[in-house]
Each structure stands twice: as structure tokens, then as C-alpha cells.
Scaffold this motif. Structure first.
Motif, PDB file in Angstrom:
ATOM      1  N   THR A 195      39.663  37.107  50.424  1.00  0.00           N
ATOM      2  CA  THR A 195      40.988  37.036  51.038  1.00  0.00           C
ATOM      3  C   THR A 195      41.993  36.306  50.145  1.00  0.00           C
ATOM      4  OG1 THR A 195      40.112  37.198  53.281  1.00  0.00           O
ATOM      5  CG2 THR A 195      42.309  36.263  53.032  1.00  0.00           C
ATOM      6  N   PRO A 196      41.800  35.040  49.803  1.00  0.00           N
ATOM      7  CA  PRO A 196      42.814  34.390  48.959  1.00  0.00           C
ATOM      8  C   PRO A 196      42.941  35.012  47.577  1.00  0.00           C
ATOM      9  CG  PRO A 196      40.883  32.975  49.223  1.00  0.00           C
ATOM     10  CD  PRO A 196      40.742  34.097  50.202  1.00  0.00           C
ATOM     11  N   LEU A 197      41.847  35.550  47.045  1.00  0.00           N
ATOM     12  CA  LEU A 197      41.936  36.201  45.741  1.00  0.00           C
ATOM     13  C   LEU A 197      42.765  37.485  45.816  1.00  0.00           C
ATOM     14  CD1 LEU A 197      38.259  35.625  44.575  1.00  0.00           C
ATOM     15  CD2 LEU A 197      40.303  34.632  43.514  1.00  0.00           C
ATOM     16  N   SER A 198      42.597  38.241  46.895  1.00  0.00           N
ATOM     17  CA  SER A 198      43.413  39.454  47.060  1.00  0.00           C
ATOM     18  C   SER A 198      44.880  39.091  47.236  1.00  0.00           C
ATOM     19  CB  SER A 198      42.916  40.275  48.248  1.00  0.00           C
ATOM     20  OG  SER A 198      43.164  39.620  49.481  1.00  0.00           O
ATOM     21  N   GLU A 199      45.150  37.997  47.948  1.00  0.00           N
ATOM     22  CA  GLU A 199      46.532  37.544  48.096  1.00  0.00           C
ATOM     23  C   GLU A 199      47.129  37.177  46.739  1.00  0.00           C
ATOM     24  OE1 GLU A 199      47.393  35.112  51.879  1.00  0.00           O
ATOM     25  OE2 GLU A 199      45.259  34.754  51.508  1.00  0.00           O
ATOM     26  N   GLN A 200      46.337  36.501  45.912  1.00  0.00           N
ATOM     27  CA  GLN A 200      46.815  36.129  44.578  1.00  0.00           C
ATOM     28  C   GLN A 200      47.103  37.371  43.743  1.00  0.00           C
ATOM     29  OE1 GLN A 200      44.275  33.329  42.537  1.00  0.00           O
ATOM     30  NE2 GLN A 200      43.972  32.092  44.378  1.00  0.00           N
ATOM     31  N   SER A 201      46.218  38.370  43.829  1.00  0.00           N
ATOM     32  CA  SER A 201      46.397  39.588  43.048  1.00  0.00           C
ATOM     33  C   SER A 201      47.675  40.322  43.439  1.00  0.00           C
ATOM     34  CB  SER A 201      45.187  40.504  43.232  1.00  0.00           C
ATOM     35  OG  SER A 201      45.388  41.750  42.596  1.00  0.00           O
ATOM     36  N   ILE A 202      47.888  40.472  44.739  1.00  0.00           N
ATOM     37  CA  ILE A 202      49.080  41.180  45.213  1.00  0.00           C
ATOM     38  C   ILE A 202      50.343  40.418  44.826  1.00  0.00           C
ATOM     39  CG2 ILE A 202      50.338  41.860  47.305  1.00  0.00           C
ATOM     40  CD1 ILE A 202      47.545  42.504  48.532  1.00  0.00           C
ATOM     41  N   ALA A 203      50.313  39.106  45.001  1.00  0.00           N
ATOM     42  CA  ALA A 203      51.484  38.293  44.660  1.00  0.00           C
ATOM     43  C   ALA A 203      51.804  38.338  43.179  1.00  0.00           C
ATOM     44  CB  ALA A 203      51.256  36.851  45.100  1.00  0.00           C
ATOM     45  N   ALA A 204      50.783  38.601  42.350  1.00  0.00           N
ATOM     46  CA  ALA A 204      50.978  38.673  40.896  1.00  0.00           C
ATOM     47  C   ALA A 204      51.147  40.118  40.434  1.00  0.00           C
ATOM     48  CB  ALA A 204      49.804  38.016  40.181  1.00  0.00           C
ATOM     49  N   ASN A 205      51.760  40.936  41.296  1.00  0.00           N
ATOM     50  CA  ASN A 205      52.025  42.341  40.961  1.00  0.00           C
ATOM     51  C   ASN A 205      50.737  43.109  40.716  1.00  0.00           C
ATOM     52  OD1 ASN A 205      53.806  44.493  40.631  1.00  0.00           O
ATOM     53  ND2 ASN A 205      53.946  44.198  38.410  1.00  0.00           N
ATOM     54  N   PHE A 206      49.763  42.887  41.613  1.00  0.00           N
ATOM     55  CA  PHE A 206      48.488  43.613  41.628  1.00  0.00           C
ATOM     56  C   PHE A 206      47.628  43.322  40.391  1.00  0.00           C
ATOM     57  CE2 PHE A 206      51.838  46.620  43.333  1.00  0.00           C
ATOM     58  CZ  PHE A 206      51.765  46.148  44.638  1.00  0.00           C
ATOM     59  N   GLN A 207      47.693  42.124  39.925  1.00  0.00           N
ATOM     60  CA  GLN A 207      46.938  41.726  38.742  1.00  0.00           C
ATOM     61  C   GLN A 207      45.438  41.703  39.022  1.00  0.00           C
ATOM     62  OE1 GLN A 207      48.186  37.949  37.233  1.00  0.00           O
ATOM     63  NE2 GLN A 207      46.656  37.870  35.610  1.00  0.00           N
ATOM     64  N   THR A 208      44.642  42.068  38.010  1.00  0.00           N
ATOM     65  CA  THR A 208      43.187  41.949  38.107  1.00  0.00           C
ATOM     66  C   THR A 208      42.784  40.530  37.710  1.00  0.00           C
ATOM     67  OG1 THR A 208      42.844  44.290  37.607  1.00  0.00           O
ATOM     68  CG2 THR A 208      40.980  42.811  37.251  1.00  0.00           C
ATOM     69  N   LEU A 209      41.948  39.909  38.553  1.00  0.00           N
ATOM     70  CA  LEU A 209      41.563  38.514  38.368  1.00  0.00           C
ATOM     71  C   LEU A 209      40.068  38.381  38.144  1.00  0.00           C
ATOM     72  CD1 LEU A 209      43.493  37.078  41.475  1.00  0.00           C
ATOM     73  CD2 LEU A 209      44.359  37.243  39.120  1.00  0.00           C
ATOM     74  N   ASP A 210      39.668  37.315  37.469  1.00  0.00           N
ATOM     75  CA  ASP A 210      38.256  36.969  37.398  1.00  0.00           C
ATOM     76  C   ASP A 210      37.791  36.476  38.764  1.00  0.00           C
ATOM     77  OD1 ASP A 210      37.964  37.564  34.679  1.00  0.00           O
ATOM     78  OD2 ASP A 210      38.610  35.550  34.079  1.00  0.00           O
ATOM     79  N   PHE A 211      36.574  36.853  39.149  1.00  0.00           N
ATOM     80  CA  PHE A 211      36.024  36.401  40.421  1.00  0.00           C
ATOM     81  C   PHE A 211      35.169  35.162  40.172  1.00  0.00           C
ATOM     82  CE2 PHE A 211      33.978  36.218  44.435  1.00  0.00           C
ATOM     83  CZ  PHE A 211      34.737  36.986  45.304  1.00  0.00           C
ATOM     84  N   PRO A 212      35.399  34.075  40.896  1.00  0.00           N
ATOM     85  CA  PRO A 212      34.621  32.852  40.659  1.00  0.00           C
ATOM     86  C   PRO A 212      33.134  33.059  40.938  1.00  0.00           C
ATOM     87  CG  PRO A 212      36.513  32.423  42.092  1.00  0.00           C
ATOM     88  CD  PRO A 212      36.385  33.906  41.974  1.00  0.00           C
ATOM     89  N   ASP A 213      32.315  32.387  40.170  1.00  0.00           N
ATOM     90  CA  ASP A 213      30.873  32.375  40.442  1.00  0.00           C
ATOM     91  C   ASP A 213      30.564  31.128  41.252  1.00  0.00           C
ATOM     92  OD1 ASP A 213      28.144  32.423  40.528  1.00  0.00           O
ATOM     93  OD2 ASP A 213      27.850  32.028  38.382  1.00  0.00           O
ATOM     94  N   PHE A 214      30.520  31.297  42.561  1.00  0.00           N
ATOM     95  CA  PHE A 214      30.270  30.155  43.434  1.00  0.00           C
ATOM     96  C   PHE A 214      28.842  29.636  43.311  1.00  0.00           C
ATOM     97  CE2 PHE A 214      33.913  32.188  45.559  1.00  0.00           C
ATOM     98  CZ  PHE A 214      34.749  31.095  45.733  1.00  0.00           C
ATOM     99  N   THR A 215      27.939  30.447  42.784  1.00  0.00           N
ATOM    100  CA  THR A 215      26.542  30.017  42.676  1.00  0.00           C
ATOM    101  C   THR A 215      26.290  29.172  41.438  1.00  0.00           C
ATOM    102  OG1 THR A 215      25.664  31.856  41.342  1.00  0.00           O
ATOM    103  CG2 THR A 215      25.894  32.218  43.723  1.00  0.00           C
ATOM    104  N   GLY A 216      27.257  29.070  40.555  1.00  0.00           N
ATOM    105  CA  GLY A 216      27.053  28.303  39.328  1.00  0.00           C
ATOM    106  C   GLY A 216      25.933  28.864  38.468  1.00  0.00           C
ATOM    107  N   GLY A 217      25.810  30.174  38.451  1.00  0.00           N
ATOM    108  CA  GLY A 217      24.782  30.835  37.644  1.00  0.00           C
ATOM    109  C   GLY A 217      23.482  31.096  38.365  1.00  0.00           C
TER     110      GLY A 217
END
Length: 463
Positions: A426-448
Motif C-alpha cells: 500500500t504505501p509503496l504503491s502510493e509512493q509510486s503513483i505520487a512519483a509519476n508511476f515510478q518503479t521502486l525497489d521493494f524492501p527485503d523485510f526478512t533481511g535476507g
């Protein structure tokens, strides 16, 4: 598996799978060994949030002999009264109650009072993260309704609290337990679709009569164009998200099953994300088409949420996933699942499947035949108990999974890494749309750790 199979082999393989599954494989954590020496026979639970959704989950809790509902918390007296009525009707002891004074921090008093083996959180979205954090800090295991948080920082905070305290956390995503979804998972694990390439899902549900009502507590759906302070139930809080936010606001119904199919956080992970949104027209149009709506003050509200939001995810192992959020337009309900591999695909919209070497070329087969052959053992075992439960039985299974894991001191089947990964869309999609549909890196919450974590729902029962 990428080898094509013919009709005879399909029938033989599915019969063997069904036999093996019913022998006890493919069970969720806490199911295969439900009462180890360190486990317990009964758990004491509290519920924070006794609104419409909370009452559905409460209905599942009070009909279980292995659950004592010992505390309820809600700052809306009408909802708290309804919940107490549910408990009384079930013949169970009256639980302690909190929130009659409308204090938004009353849930902390409930947590501080202790005597809880777990807590269900079924409040508006913005309260999920702080309530879950407070519960985990109090060493009380959490079963949290979707979503896990609002901002990206919320997700890191929830994750870090769980890692620091070691308190179990489960996201209560019920669609992972939908009967056809679980059967499709069995098919994926059996290699029926070959190597997976592309998946789709979403939340495509006309919610206009949920986002607006008359403000009458007896009529929570439709009947007017009120929301916010004058709205009731979900219209009181959910609609404001459509005013202020533009993104994939409700990802887990669609991404949960797709993540299970592709072993996200367990040998695979999301690597990239982008999102696109259409213009916003549906909610305004709904308002002005209602009697007196064109003259209502809400006809002037500017809604930020695009009517159709499309989010694309790339995975480490080469799969792509598309999610669609579509809740502001007239349409029948559909989650739009599609599972496609080198040997065929399933689509839930028309309940159809095509498997190369089994199906006739360029023709669909009826999914029901396959669903019956690949029935998940949990549905084979508990279908009768799930009869009449919310959302076609799914609510029985998600509560059952949480309770059984608590009783057995077993890992949560939809754990903290799943929760924050799915919900952070959700927040990542909001960031992408707000940045003119920019493609973003997805965080690795598992730390590898995704590299070594094992899949769940595996056919051999290992997880």
C-alpha cells in the motif's frame, strides 16, 4: 515441474495426491501436532474492535470450546453491546469490557490487565500498528486484521517490535483459506501448472454502499451519502482513505494467495514495484446520483483514490504479479485470480482451467473437477465445521489457524514477514503513483532470510 502430463497421468497423479493429503500432509503450523507437551488445550482471548468485522470474528471464537473470550474493547457502546449479546447468546461467561468511556487508549488498559493468551485486533486500519505494537510489548500474541499499517515506517515498527519481543503475530488474511484458492495451491505444489510465470489478483468489489450510508446505526450499508463524522460503521472511517490516499489500499486479499503460490519470503521475494491509477470519478458520481445527492455537501468532496489502481510486482525468481484495486465503480465482486505457468493456467473469474496435454487445445475445462481432486486436506477435514462461517467458511479457517498455533506454541502460518511484506504494498504503491508511476525497489523485510526460509502448505507437511 515443467513436464507436460496427459489425461491418464493427471487422473493417477491427482488420486495419489488426494490420498496422500488425506493421510495428514499439507497441514498448517499447529495443525499436524495440535497439542505438544508445551501446548495447551484452551486459550484466553481478547478482542479489540467489536464493530461489524469484529463481530464476525467473535462469532467464530464463541462457538469454539477451546477459546475463552475474556475481554472486549470498543469505544462505540452500541457495538460493544452487540458483542456482549453474541457472547451471552453462545452461553459463555460475560467478558471484561473496556472503552465505554470512549477513551481511545482503553485498549491499553485491557492489555495491562493481563490474563490474555492472545488478542484479536479488528479496528479501523490506522489503529492496527499501534495496537499490535502495544500488545507485542505486553507479550500478548496478536491476530491482526488486514492491513498491518498505514505508512512504510509503520511496517518497520511492527516488524522490529515483533523481532525484539519475540511475540507471535499473525495477519488474519482469510482469502488464503478460500476453498478454490487452497485447491489451486495444491495444484501449484504438485506442479500441475509447470513453472509459474505470471499471477494476478486483487480487490474488485463495489464498496460504494459501504463507504456511504445515512448515518443510522441500524442501516450500516447504503441509504445515504454520509461519511466521516456523520457516517456509521465503515463509512465513519474507511471513506476518508479514499479522500486522502491514492494507491493499492487493500492488497492482501489478492497478494496473499499469490505470495503463497510463489513462495514469497520462503525462497523468493518481491524485488520491484510500480503502480498506476485512473482518474477518480466513481464515488462522486455515486453521490450525485442519490436522492438529494447533487445538493449535498459531499458532492463537493474531491476524492484522491483512482477508481482502478493497477500495481505490478516483480519477483526474484522471475515471476510477475498484477494486483487491481477497484472499489468505487459498479461491478460484481471478483478477486480476479490468475495462476499461469508453462503448462497451463487457472482463472477464478470464469471458474476455468486449462492444462496442456489434459485439456482440449484452446478450450477451458471446468475448475470444479480439478478442485474436487485437489481438495486441500484442511477443507476435507473441517468443511462441516466451517459451514455457515463468514465469507463462505474462510473466517472459520483463519481463526482456527490462529487458535491452533497459539495452543501448540507453533509458528504462525501467516507470520510477521508475510504481514509487513503484503501490507507494505500500500504505501509503496502510493509512493509510486505520487512519483509519476515510478518503479521502486521493494524492501527485503526478512533481511535476507527469504533465501533459507521454507515454504508453508507444502505437500509433505513440512514448513
Amino acid at each position: 515441474m515443467t513436464t507436460q502430463i496427459n489425461r491418464r497421468n493427471f487422473l493417477s497423479a491427482s488420486a495419489a495426491l488426494a490420498g496422500g493429503a488425506m493421510a495428514g500432509s499439507a497441514l498448517l503450523p499447529g495443525e499436524a501436532n495440535a497439542a505438544p507437551a508445551a501446548g495447551r488445550d484452551k486459550v484466553r482471548l481478547g478482542v479489540i474492535g467489536t464493530g461489524m468485522r469484529g463481530q464476525v470474528l467473535l462469532a467464530e471464537l464463541v462457538r469454539r470450546d477451546d477459546v475463552e473470550v475474556v475481554a472486549l474493547c470498543d469505544i462505540e457502546p452500541i457495538m460493544l453491546k452487540h458483542a456482549l449479546g453474541q457472547v451471552a447468546k453462545a452461553g459463555k461467561p460475560r467478558p471484561r469490557t473496556y472503552g465505554e468511556d470512549r477513551d481511545e487508549k482503553s485498549y491499553k488498559r485491557m492489555l495491562d490487565a493481563g490474563g490474555l493468551d492472545g488478542v484479536i485486533i479488528a479496528t479501523p486500519w490506522e489503529f492496527h500498528a499501534p495496537m499490535a505494537i502495544a500488545a507485542m510489548q505486553a507479550k500478548i500474541p496478536v491476530g491482526c486484521e488486514v492491513v498491518a499499517g498505514i505508512t512504510l515506517q509503520d511496517h518497520w515498527d511492527v516488524l522490529n517490535t515483533q523481532l525484539k519481543t519475540g511475540t507471535p503475530y499473525m495477519l488474519l488474511e482469510n482469502v488464503c483459506y478460500r476453498r478454490d484458492v487452497m485447491a489451486a495451491l495444491q495444484m501449484v505444489r504438485a506442479g500441475l501448472f509447470g513453472e509459474l510465470l505470471h499471477l494476478q489478483g486483487g480487490y474488485q468489489h463495489d464498496l460504494r454502499a459501504v463507504k456511504f450510508n445515512s448515518g443510522n446505526p441500524a442501516k450500516p450499508y447504503g441509504g445515504g451519502v454520509e461519511f466521516g463524522e456523520k457516517g456509521w460503521s465503515e463509512a465513519h472511517w474507511r471513506t476518508q482513505h479514499s479522500v486522502e490516499r491514492n494507491g493499492e489500499l487493500y492488497p492482501s486479499h489478492g497478494i496473499g494467495p499469490c505470495a503463497m503460490y510463489t513462495n514469497i519470503n520462503r525462497g523468493n521475494r518481491f524485488t520491484r514495484i510500480n503502480a498506476f491509477a485512473t482518474k477518480a470519478r466513481g464515488l462522486h458520481d455515486y453521490i450525485v446520483k442519490q436522492p438529494g445527492g447533487a445538493q449535498h455537501a459531499n458532492a463537493k468532496v474531491k476524492f484522491k483514490l483512482g477508481d482502478v489502481v493497477t500495481t505490478t510486482l516483480a519477483c526474484e525468481n522471475g515471476e510477475t504479479i498484477i494486483l487491481q484495486h477497484d472499489t468505487s465503480l459498479p461491478r460484481p465482486y471478483s478477486l480476479g485470480f490468475r495462476v499461469q505457468g508453462t503448462d497451463g493456467l487457472w482463472m477464478d473469474l470464469n471458474n476455468s482451467i486449462h492444462i496442456e496435454g489434459v485439456s482440449k487445445p484452446h478450450q477451458w475445462d471446468d475448475f470444479k473437477v480439478y478442485q474436487d481432486k485437489y481438495e486441500h486436506p484442511l477443507w476435507g477435514k473441517y468443511a462441516a465445521q466451517a459451514e455457515g462461517a463468514g465469507h463462505g467458511g474462510m473466517d472459520f479457517f483463519v481463526i482456527h489457524a490462529f487458535v491452533e498455533a497459539l495452543k501448540a506454541n507453533a509458528p504462525m502460518p501467516i507470520d510477521i514477514y508475510d504481514a509487513v511484506t503484503w501490507s507494505a504494498i500500500t504505501p509503496l504503491s502510493e509512493q509510486s503513483i505520487a512519483a509519476n508511476f515510478q518503479t521502486l525497489d521493494f524492501p527485503d523485510f526478512t533481511g535476507g532470510q527469504w533465501k533459507s526460509r521454507k515454504p508453508i502448505f507444502a505437500l509433505d507437511g513440512k514448513y
